[in-house]
Write a protein that holds these residues in place. Structure first.
Motif, PDB file in Angstrom:
ATOM      1  N   UNK A 194       0.786  -1.228   0.000  1.00 30.97           N
ATOM      2  CA  UNK A 194       0.000   0.000   0.000  1.00 30.97           C
ATOM      3  C   UNK A 194       0.819   1.279   0.000  1.00 30.97           C
ATOM      4  N   UNK A 195       2.080   1.196  -0.388  1.00 30.29           N
ATOM      5  CA  UNK A 195       2.908   2.393  -0.427  1.00 30.29           C
ATOM      6  C   UNK A 195       2.507   3.319  -1.578  1.00 30.29           C
ATOM      7  N   UNK A 196       1.970   2.736  -2.631  1.00 29.39           N
ATOM      8  CA  UNK A 196       1.546   3.524  -3.790  1.00 29.39           C
ATOM      9  C   UNK A 196       0.054   3.297  -4.009  1.00 29.39           C
ATOM     10  N   UNK A 197      -0.557   4.141  -4.849  1.00 30.95           N
ATOM     11  CA  UNK A 197      -1.966   3.979  -5.151  1.00 30.95           C
ATOM     12  C   UNK A 197      -2.211   2.641  -5.851  1.00 30.95           C
ATOM     13  N   UNK A 201       0.266   0.421  -8.500  1.00 29.57           N
ATOM     14  CA  UNK A 201       0.875  -0.882  -8.204  1.00 29.57           C
ATOM     15  C   UNK A 201       0.425  -1.935  -9.212  1.00 29.57           C
ATOM     16  N   UNK A 202      -0.863  -1.911  -9.576  1.00 29.79           N
ATOM     17  CA  UNK A 202      -1.376  -2.870 -10.554  1.00 29.79           C
ATOM     18  C   UNK A 202      -0.634  -2.729 -11.882  1.00 29.79           C
ATOM     19  N   UNK A 203      -0.280  -1.493 -12.227  1.00 30.93           N
ATOM     20  CA  UNK A 203       0.442  -1.251 -13.472  1.00 30.93           C
ATOM     21  C   UNK A 203       1.858  -1.779 -13.466  1.00 30.93           C
ATOM     22  N   UNK A 219      -6.356  10.032  -8.829  1.00 34.20           N
ATOM     23  CA  UNK A 219      -6.095  10.451  -7.447  1.00 34.20           C
ATOM     24  C   UNK A 219      -7.415  10.619  -6.704  1.00 34.20           C
ATOM     25  N   UNK A 220      -7.546  10.081  -5.512  1.00 32.12           N
ATOM     26  CA  UNK A 220      -8.798  10.241  -4.750  1.00 32.12           C
ATOM     27  C   UNK A 220      -9.079  11.709  -4.448  1.00 32.12           C
ATOM     28  N   UNK A 221     -10.352  12.021  -4.225  1.00 28.27           N
ATOM     29  CA  UNK A 221     -10.732  13.400  -3.910  1.00 28.27           C
ATOM     30  C   UNK A 221     -10.100  13.881  -2.605  1.00 28.27           C
ATOM     31  N   UNK A 222      -9.859  12.944  -1.681  1.00 27.69           N
ATOM     32  CA  UNK A 222      -9.269  13.324  -0.392  1.00 27.69           C
ATOM     33  C   UNK A 222      -7.764  13.077  -0.346  1.00 27.69           C
ATOM     34  N   UNK A 223      -7.129  12.997  -1.504  1.00 27.30           N
ATOM     35  CA  UNK A 223      -5.683  12.752  -1.560  1.00 27.30           C
ATOM     36  C   UNK A 223      -4.939  13.887  -0.856  1.00 27.30           C
ATOM     37  N   UNK A 233      -3.987  11.070 -13.810  1.00 30.11           N
ATOM     38  CA  UNK A 233      -2.625  11.244 -14.316  1.00 30.11           C
ATOM     39  C   UNK A 233      -2.216  10.001 -15.088  1.00 30.11           C
ATOM     40  N   UNK A 234      -1.297  10.186 -16.019  1.00 32.33           N
ATOM     41  CA  UNK A 234      -0.720   9.057 -16.760  1.00 32.33           C
ATOM     42  C   UNK A 234       0.755   8.977 -16.384  1.00 32.33           C
ATOM     43  N   UNK A 235       1.160   7.811 -15.868  1.00 31.17           N
ATOM     44  CA  UNK A 235       2.544   7.592 -15.469  1.00 31.17           C
ATOM     45  C   UNK A 235       3.229   6.636 -16.448  1.00 31.17           C
ATOM     46  N   UNK A 236       4.410   7.039 -16.881  1.00 25.34           N
ATOM     47  CA  UNK A 236       5.260   6.135 -17.649  1.00 25.34           C
ATOM     48  C   UNK A 236       6.211   5.489 -16.641  1.00 25.34           C
TER      49      UNK A 236
END
Length: 436
Positions: A194-197, A201-203, A219-223, A233-236
């Protein structure tokens, strides 16, 4: 000495005290005579200056010293005569003397007295007493945790899976634009902790060393990062290393790592069991003590001396500063924490202190020497050389204040549980240890 007592409020009092100036002048003269024996005054050998010159040089400071002492002595005598129990520190104010009273030094002392503490009937209270059984399963679980704390990670060439540690580079964009905190290089984390969203992690799961993938993350609304909360967001993501977790074997090497000199696994297990049971007892005691304290507060009536609350606020603020310093923070450059932040905690502490003091006195719950010794030996048992720890405690009486206070609280807890309507409540090991 003349004394007049005035009640200003529920706990506030004022003592008007008049001290004969003749007595003060006599004491000043006597002290100046002592000072003259060794006084260093320009133009005279030490101790040879005339008393009048000594008085010119030292008279004001000596008089101030005598007045301060006489005020304290006069206040203490007046308090004893009036049978007052002063709470906190008094505030002294000089009073101008006129007419016939000019031959007295008059001052007022403003202070609070300890309140009357009314403790209700604890027999009517319904209390839950937490209990927890330590079985072999809990010992096994604790050993597993200790093994996981000593996990090694070995590089593998397969695809990343839950439980693996990965080292990655990643770059994130929102609407095609990079954002603060959205990129990093050589970033390590363990999948499944659970260190990352979750989407991130699934990616990563399924990628091998040297492979990359674009992953969309919401990102959650309460992030906690307000600037990206509620956005996509799109992460490479590029994987640079995949390593699987390897737990240490439950063998003599592991036992030695835990302090068992001869590596005996059975001894290690017995030591872990003893430590776990000690910690369970400690946490149960703390939990049950809190329940008793809340019950006592709910049935007690008393006014709080604000002077004691202010002293406690100061103590809590000092503790907070010391805690920050221990964590390596620069306390000198930090703004001072507002006293209001500690007000509720200070009031609760003062209230409990007064309630416990009254309960101990009324029911003779004082700590015995045997109880204190048992508590000290219990502390010492967790150290390598218990006898030296016990010796240290008894080398200085004030070191026993802590164990004695704890025994007093234990006596109060047992007393209340013995009077109240108690129901035992089973608490799971995980809940008690904060793992639930």
């Amino acid at each position: 000495m003349q004394v007049q007592l005035e009640t200003l409020g529920a706990l506030e009092r004022r003592l008007d005290i008049a001290l004969p100036l003749a007595d003060i002048d006599a004491e000043v003269k006597k002290r100046l005579g002592r000072v003259a024996r060794t006084a260093k005054v320009a133009g005279f050998r030490p101790g040879k200056a005339p008393l009048k010159i000594v008085e010119q040089n030292y008279g004001a400071s000596v008089r101030e010293e005598v007045l301060g002492e006489q005020v304290q002595i006069g206040f203490s005598r007046a308090v004893a005569e009036q049978s007052l129990r002063v709470a906190g520190y008094p505030r002294f104010e000089p009073v101008a003397a006129e007419g016939a009273s000019a031959d007295h030094f008059k001052f007022s002392a403003l202070f609070e007295v300890y309140p009357e503490v009314k403790i209700g009937d604890v027999a009517g209270q319904e209390l839950e007493k937490a209990v927890c059984e330590v079985t072999e399963a809990e010992i096994d679980k604790t050993i597993d945790i200790l093994r996981k704390q000593r996990t090694r990670f070995n590089r593998v060439e397969r695809a990343a899976a839950d439980g693996d540690r990965v080292i990655i580079d990643f770059k994130g964009v929102i609407d095609g634009e990079a954002f603060a905190g959205g990129s990093s290089e050589n970033f390590p984390f363990v999948l499944g902790q659970g260190q990352m969203l979750p989407e991130f992690e699934t990616g990563v799961i399924g990628l091998k060393e040297g492979e990359s993938r674009d992953v969309e993350v919401s990102f959650p609304d309460d992030y906690h990062g307000k600037e990206v909360a509620g956005k996509k967001a799109v992460f490479t993501i590029s994987v640079k290393n995949v390593a699987e977790a390897v737990l240490p074997e439950l063998d003599d090497a592991f036992a030695k790592a835990l302090g068992i000199v001869d590596g005996d696994v059975a001894k290690m297990r017995a030591e872990i069991e003893k430590n776990v049971k000690r910690e369970v007892v400690r946490r149960l005691a703390a939990r049950n003590k809190e329940a008793v304290m809340e019950a006592l507060i709910s049935v007690s009536e008393l006014d709080l001396p604000q002077s004691l609350v202010q002293v406690e606020i100061g103590r809590l603020m000092q503790q907070a500063q010391e805690d920050f310093a221990r964590r390596g923070l620069d306390t000198k450059s930090m703004p001072q924490l507002p006293p209001e932040l500690f007000k509720d905690q200070a009031e609760r502490r003062v209230k409990l202190g007064l309630i416990l003091s009254e309960l101990v006195k009324a029911n003779e719950l004082k700590a015995t020497a045997e109880q204190v010794k048992a508590r000290v030996e219990e502390f010492a048992d967790s150290y390598e050389h218990p006898a030296e720890v016990v010796k240290w405690y008894y080398e200085s009486p004030e070191r026993l204040d802590g164990p004695e206070s704890m025994v007093l609280e234990d006596n109060v807890v047992e007393f209340v549980f013995g009077k109240a309507k108690v129901t035992e409540k089973a608490v799971s090991f995980d809940e008690l240890m904060g793992n639930a």
